[in-house]
Structures are given as structure tokens and as C-alpha cells.
Design a protein around this motif. Structure first.
Motif, PDB file in Angstrom:
ATOM      1  N   SER A  66       0.833  -1.200   0.000  1.00  0.00           N
ATOM      2  CA  SER A  66       0.000   0.000   0.000  1.00  0.00           C
ATOM      3  C   SER A  66       0.867   1.249   0.000  1.00  0.00           C
ATOM      4  CB  SER A  66      -0.920  -0.005   1.220  1.00  0.00           C
ATOM      5  OG  SER A  66      -0.148   0.067   2.406  1.00  0.00           O
ATOM      6  N   ALA A  67       0.245   2.383  -0.334  1.00  0.00           N
ATOM      7  CA  ALA A  67       0.983   3.647  -0.385  1.00  0.00           C
ATOM      8  C   ALA A  67       1.483   4.044   1.005  1.00  0.00           C
ATOM      9  CB  ALA A  67       0.095   4.737  -0.972  1.00  0.00           C
ATOM     10  N   GLU A  68       0.676   3.777   2.035  1.00  0.00           N
ATOM     11  CA  GLU A  68       1.088   4.122   3.399  1.00  0.00           C
ATOM     12  C   GLU A  68       2.309   3.315   3.833  1.00  0.00           C
ATOM     13  OE1 GLU A  68      -2.251   3.533   5.897  1.00  0.00           O
ATOM     14  OE2 GLU A  68      -3.399   5.231   5.085  1.00  0.00           O
ATOM     15  N   ASP A  69       2.321   2.007   3.512  1.00  0.00           N
ATOM     16  CA  ASP A  69       3.476   1.175   3.863  1.00  0.00           C
ATOM     17  C   ASP A  69       4.720   1.628   3.112  1.00  0.00           C
ATOM     18  OD1 ASP A  69       1.939  -0.316   5.570  1.00  0.00           O
ATOM     19  OD2 ASP A  69       1.509  -1.889   4.102  1.00  0.00           O
ATOM     20  N   ALA A  70       4.552   1.981   1.838  1.00  0.00           N
ATOM     21  CA  ALA A  70       5.702   2.433   1.043  1.00  0.00           C
ATOM     22  C   ALA A  70       6.299   3.718   1.618  1.00  0.00           C
ATOM     23  CB  ALA A  70       5.273   2.650  -0.405  1.00  0.00           C
ATOM     24  N   GLU A  71       5.438   4.660   2.027  1.00  0.00           N
ATOM     25  CA  GLU A  71       5.930   5.906   2.619  1.00  0.00           C
ATOM     26  C   GLU A  71       6.617   5.645   3.957  1.00  0.00           C
ATOM     27  OE1 GLU A  71       2.710   8.604   2.925  1.00  0.00           O
ATOM     28  OE2 GLU A  71       2.502   8.891   0.760  1.00  0.00           O
ATOM     29  N   ARG A  72       6.049   4.746   4.765  1.00  0.00           N
ATOM     30  CA  ARG A  72       6.639   4.437   6.059  1.00  0.00           C
ATOM     31  C   ARG A  72       8.011   3.793   5.890  1.00  0.00           C
ATOM     32  NH1 ARG A  72       3.006   1.414   7.743  1.00  0.00           N
ATOM     33  NH2 ARG A  72       4.011  -0.634   7.591  1.00  0.00           N
ATOM     34  N   TRP A  73       8.145   2.855   4.948  1.00  0.00           N
ATOM     35  CA  TRP A  73       9.434   2.208   4.705  1.00  0.00           C
ATOM     36  C   TRP A  73      10.457   3.191   4.159  1.00  0.00           C
ATOM     37  CZ3 TRP A  73       6.843  -2.587   2.086  1.00  0.00           C
ATOM     38  CH2 TRP A  73       6.350  -3.432   3.086  1.00  0.00           C
ATOM     39  N   GLU A  74       9.992   4.140   3.331  1.00  0.00           N
ATOM     40  CA  GLU A  74      10.916   5.128   2.786  1.00  0.00           C
ATOM     41  C   GLU A  74      11.450   6.034   3.890  1.00  0.00           C
ATOM     42  OE1 GLU A  74      13.153   6.528  -0.254  1.00  0.00           O
ATOM     43  OE2 GLU A  74      11.709   4.872  -0.329  1.00  0.00           O
ATOM     44  N   ARG A  75      10.559   6.431   4.811  1.00  0.00           N
ATOM     45  CA  ARG A  75      11.009   7.260   5.935  1.00  0.00           C
ATOM     46  C   ARG A  75      11.964   6.483   6.831  1.00  0.00           C
ATOM     47  NH1 ARG A  75       5.453   8.747   6.138  1.00  0.00           N
ATOM     48  NH2 ARG A  75       5.168   7.306   7.894  1.00  0.00           N
ATOM     49  N   LYS A  76      11.681   5.202   7.047  1.00  0.00           N
ATOM     50  CA  LYS A  76      12.539   4.372   7.885  1.00  0.00           C
ATOM     51  C   LYS A  76      13.904   4.200   7.243  1.00  0.00           C
ATOM     52  CE  LYS A  76      12.593  -0.078  10.286  1.00  0.00           C
ATOM     53  NZ  LYS A  76      11.866  -1.361  10.501  1.00  0.00           N
ATOM     54  N   LYS A  77      13.938   4.054   5.913  1.00  0.00           N
ATOM     55  CA  LYS A  77      15.201   3.897   5.205  1.00  0.00           C
ATOM     56  C   LYS A  77      16.055   5.157   5.320  1.00  0.00           C
ATOM     57  CE  LYS A  77      14.765   1.999   1.209  1.00  0.00           C
ATOM     58  NZ  LYS A  77      14.514   1.852  -0.237  1.00  0.00           N
ATOM     59  N   LYS A  78      15.410   6.327   5.273  1.00  0.00           N
ATOM     60  CA  LYS A  78      16.156   7.577   5.390  1.00  0.00           C
ATOM     61  C   LYS A  78      16.728   7.737   6.798  1.00  0.00           C
ATOM     62  CE  LYS A  78      13.676  10.161   1.823  1.00  0.00           C
ATOM     63  NZ  LYS A  78      12.776  11.293   1.538  1.00  0.00           N
ATOM     64  N   ARG A  79      15.989   7.304   7.810  1.00  0.00           N
ATOM     65  CA  ARG A  79      16.482   7.398   9.188  1.00  0.00           C
ATOM     66  C   ARG A  79      17.577   6.386   9.459  1.00  0.00           C
ATOM     67  NH1 ARG A  79      10.946   7.410  10.674  1.00  0.00           N
ATOM     68  NH2 ARG A  79      11.252   5.299  11.492  1.00  0.00           N
ATOM     69  N   LYS A  80      17.553   5.261   8.724  1.00  0.00           N
ATOM     70  CA  LYS A  80      18.462   4.160   9.028  1.00  0.00           C
ATOM     71  C   LYS A  80      19.903   4.488   8.663  1.00  0.00           C
ATOM     72  CE  LYS A  80      18.954  -0.808   8.323  1.00  0.00           C
ATOM     73  NZ  LYS A  80      18.418  -2.004   7.635  1.00  0.00           N
ATOM     74  N   ASN A  81      20.120   5.182   7.565  1.00  0.00           N
ATOM     75  CA  ASN A  81      21.484   5.436   7.112  1.00  0.00           C
ATOM     76  C   ASN A  81      21.693   6.927   6.866  1.00  0.00           C
ATOM     77  OD1 ASN A  81      24.074   4.981   6.251  1.00  0.00           O
ATOM     78  ND2 ASN A  81      23.484   4.496   4.138  1.00  0.00           N
ATOM     79  N   PRO A  82      21.667   7.747   7.900  1.00  0.00           N
ATOM     80  CA  PRO A  82      21.884   9.175   7.700  1.00  0.00           C
ATOM     81  C   PRO A  82      23.350   9.453   7.394  1.00  0.00           C
ATOM     82  CG  PRO A  82      21.726   8.708  10.028  1.00  0.00           C
ATOM     83  CD  PRO A  82      21.478   7.406   9.316  1.00  0.00           C
ATOM     84  N   ASP A  83      23.588  10.422   6.521  1.00  0.00           N
ATOM     85  CA  ASP A  83      24.958  10.795   6.182  1.00  0.00           C
ATOM     86  C   ASP A  83      25.422  11.841   7.184  1.00  0.00           C
ATOM     87  OD1 ASP A  83      27.350  11.264   5.078  1.00  0.00           O
ATOM     88  OD2 ASP A  83      26.624  12.090   3.176  1.00  0.00           O
ATOM     89  N   LEU A  84      26.176  11.391   8.182  1.00  0.00           N
ATOM     90  CA  LEU A  84      26.623  12.282   9.245  1.00  0.00           C
ATOM     91  C   LEU A  84      27.929  12.992   8.902  1.00  0.00           C
ATOM     92  CD1 LEU A  84      25.903   9.938  12.277  1.00  0.00           C
ATOM     93  CD2 LEU A  84      24.443  11.743  11.358  1.00  0.00           C
ATOM     94  N   GLY A  85      28.494  12.685   7.726  1.00  0.00           N
ATOM     95  CA  GLY A  85      29.760  13.293   7.372  1.00  0.00           C
ATOM     96  C   GLY A  85      30.915  12.655   8.136  1.00  0.00           C
ATOM     97  N   PHE A  86      32.077  13.277   8.069  1.00  0.00           N
ATOM     98  CA  PHE A  86      33.268  12.725   8.720  1.00  0.00           C
ATOM     99  C   PHE A  86      33.265  13.077  10.199  1.00  0.00           C
ATOM    100  CE2 PHE A  86      37.606  13.005  10.211  1.00  0.00           C
ATOM    101  CZ  PHE A  86      38.111  11.785   9.796  1.00  0.00           C
ATOM    102  N   SER A  87      33.372  12.065  11.042  1.00  0.00           N
ATOM    103  CA  SER A  87      33.478  12.282  12.482  1.00  0.00           C
ATOM    104  C   SER A  87      34.858  11.868  12.991  1.00  0.00           C
ATOM    105  CB  SER A  87      32.386  11.516  13.222  1.00  0.00           C
ATOM    106  OG  SER A  87      32.460  10.146  12.907  1.00  0.00           O
ATOM    107  N   ASP A  88      35.281  10.648  12.649  1.00  0.00           N
ATOM    108  CA  ASP A  88      36.640  10.200  12.950  1.00  0.00           C
ATOM    109  C   ASP A  88      37.005   9.096  11.957  1.00  0.00           C
ATOM    110  OD1 ASP A  88      35.281   7.974  13.787  1.00  0.00           O
ATOM    111  OD2 ASP A  88      35.396   8.499  15.894  1.00  0.00           O
ATOM    112  N   TYR A  89      38.252   8.659  12.008  1.00  0.00           N
ATOM    113  CA  TYR A  89      38.724   7.698  11.020  1.00  0.00           C
ATOM    114  C   TYR A  89      38.102   6.316  11.218  1.00  0.00           C
ATOM    115  CZ  TYR A  89      42.167  11.081   9.431  1.00  0.00           C
ATOM    116  OH  TYR A  89      42.759  12.194   8.899  1.00  0.00           O
ATOM    117  N   ALA A  90      37.800   5.964  12.460  1.00  0.00           N
ATOM    118  CA  ALA A  90      37.180   4.660  12.717  1.00  0.00           C
ATOM    119  C   ALA A  90      35.779   4.601  12.098  1.00  0.00           C
ATOM    120  CB  ALA A  90      37.108   4.409  14.222  1.00  0.00           C
TER     121      ALA A  90
END
Length: 212
Positions: free
Chosen positions: A73-97
Motif C-alpha cells: 500500500s501507499a502508506e506502507d511504502a511511505e513508512r518504509w521510505e522514511r525508515k530507510k532515510k532514518r536508518k542510514n543518515p549521512d553524518l559526514g566525517f566524524s573520525d577515522y574509525a
């Protein structure tokens, strides 16, 4: 009559004791399982259902991805898309590890296992395909030409990307030369950044010749 009631009561007590023992054993098994066992079990069941659905779609000559999208459904697709964006945020460089971990995750996501090659190797080597503590692995594995070419292409891509972001630091002609080569200059800059405020007075005394 009293004897019959006594026997019934005894049978019920034995049955209750047996059920209680079974529940204690089951609870002990559950406590010994990993903390995320329920999630893993649900995940495996979901993967089995997906495989069965793929086989059904392949038997009917349908595209599984298309069928899956039609059932979402459209609601499930939107929810999964929001979850995917939260899952791998690009925080930029913090440290080498953290940068190394992101690089490792990026490379592992690109790995696509070759199941046909795996089956061939399993037929060829048998139990020797799964090494143990007594296995001699050095010199026994010969990578395929396709695998080597893929590794070389990925390394060249990394070098090309790294060259785009590398920038030459501006050279200051008036700066004091306290190094013997480029590597020593980088080390001195790093030492100055961390310990400069503690050694500034000592350095000034040495330059003036008033150090004791």
C-alpha cells in the motif's frame, strides 16, 4: 468411592506435575536463547515466505518485484521510505574509525554472492570447503580472473574518487622550516596542534638562548 476419588486426585496431581515440569524446561530453553532470537526467527520465517513467493512467481512467469510492489500500500511504502532515510543518515566525517566502518559497510553491500560458483566449489572440495582449526589454507585458494578484475576496477574507482577530494595545502614561504621532509612536516604540525600551547614558552626560550 473414596479410593476412586483419591486415585483421580493422584492422577491429576501427576499430570499437573508433568505439565509444570514441561513449562519449566521450556522456560529454561527460552532463557538460554539469544536476546534477539524472536526477531531472528521472525526474519527467517519472512525470508522463507519470500523465497516461496519468488518460486511461485517464477513458475507463473511473473516478475517478483513487480508483484511485490502491487501488494504494497501507499502508506506502507511511505513508512518504509522514511525508515530507510532514518536508518542510514549521512553524518559526514566524524573520525577515522567511523569512516572506515562506513567504507566497510559500503563495500559489503556491493558483494553479490555467486551461488552457482559456490555449488561448483562445494562439489569440487566437499568437506574441505569448510575449514577447521586443522585446515591448511595458505596457497590453496586461487581467485578467479573475474574476481581479480572486479577488485582492480573497484580499487581504481576508489583512487579516482580520492584524487577528486584531495587538495594541495598552500605553502607559506615565510614559515619557519623545522622539518627535514614532508612526512616530518606533517608530524610537526600534528605535535604543534596537540602540545603547542604547553611547549610555546620552552620553544621561545630555546630560540632566544635563555633556556636553562
Amino acid at each position: 468411592e473414596r479410593l476412586r476419588k483419591f486415585r483421580e486426585l493422584h492422577l491429576k496431581r501427576n499430570e499437573a506435575r508433568k505439565l509444570n515440569h514441561q513449562e519449566v524446561v521450556e522456560e529454561d530453553k527460552r532463557l538460554k536463547l539469544p536476546a534477539n532470537w524472536e526477531a531472528k526467527k521472525a526474519r527467517l520465517e519472512w525470508e522463507l515466505k519470500v523465497e516461496e513467493k519468488k518460486k511461485e512467481c517464477a513458475a507463473r512467469g511473473e516478475d517478483y518485484e513487480r508483484v511485490k510492489l502491487l501488494e504494497i500500500s501507499a502508506e506502507d511504502a511511505e513508512r518504509w521510505e522514511r525508515k530507510k532515510k532514518r536508518k542510514n543518515p549521512d553524518l559526514g566525517f566524524s573520525d577515522y574509525a567511523a569512516a572506515q566502518l562506513r567504507q566497510y559497510q559500503r563495500l559489503t553491500r556491493q558483494i553479490k554472492p555467486d551461488l552457482e560458483q559456490y555449488e561448483k566449489l562445494k562439489e569440487q572440495y566437499g568437506e574441505a570447503l569448510y575449514p577447521t582449526s586443522d585446515s591448511l589454507l595458505h596457497g590453496t585458494h586461487v581467485p578467479s580472473k573475474e574476481g581479480v578484475d572486479r577488485m582492480v576496477a573497484d580499487l581504481e574507482k576508489q583512487i579516482e574518487k580520492r584524487d577528486k577530494y584531495s587538495r594541495r595545502r598552500p605553502y607559506n614561504d615565510d614559515a619557519d622550516i623545522d622539518y627535514i621532509n614532508e612526512r616530518n612536516a606533517k608530524f610537526n604540525k600534528k605535535a604543534e596542534r596537540f602540545y603547542g600551547k604547553y611547549t610555546a614558552e620552552i620553544k621561545q626560550n630555546l630560540e632566544r638562548g635563555t633556556a636553562v
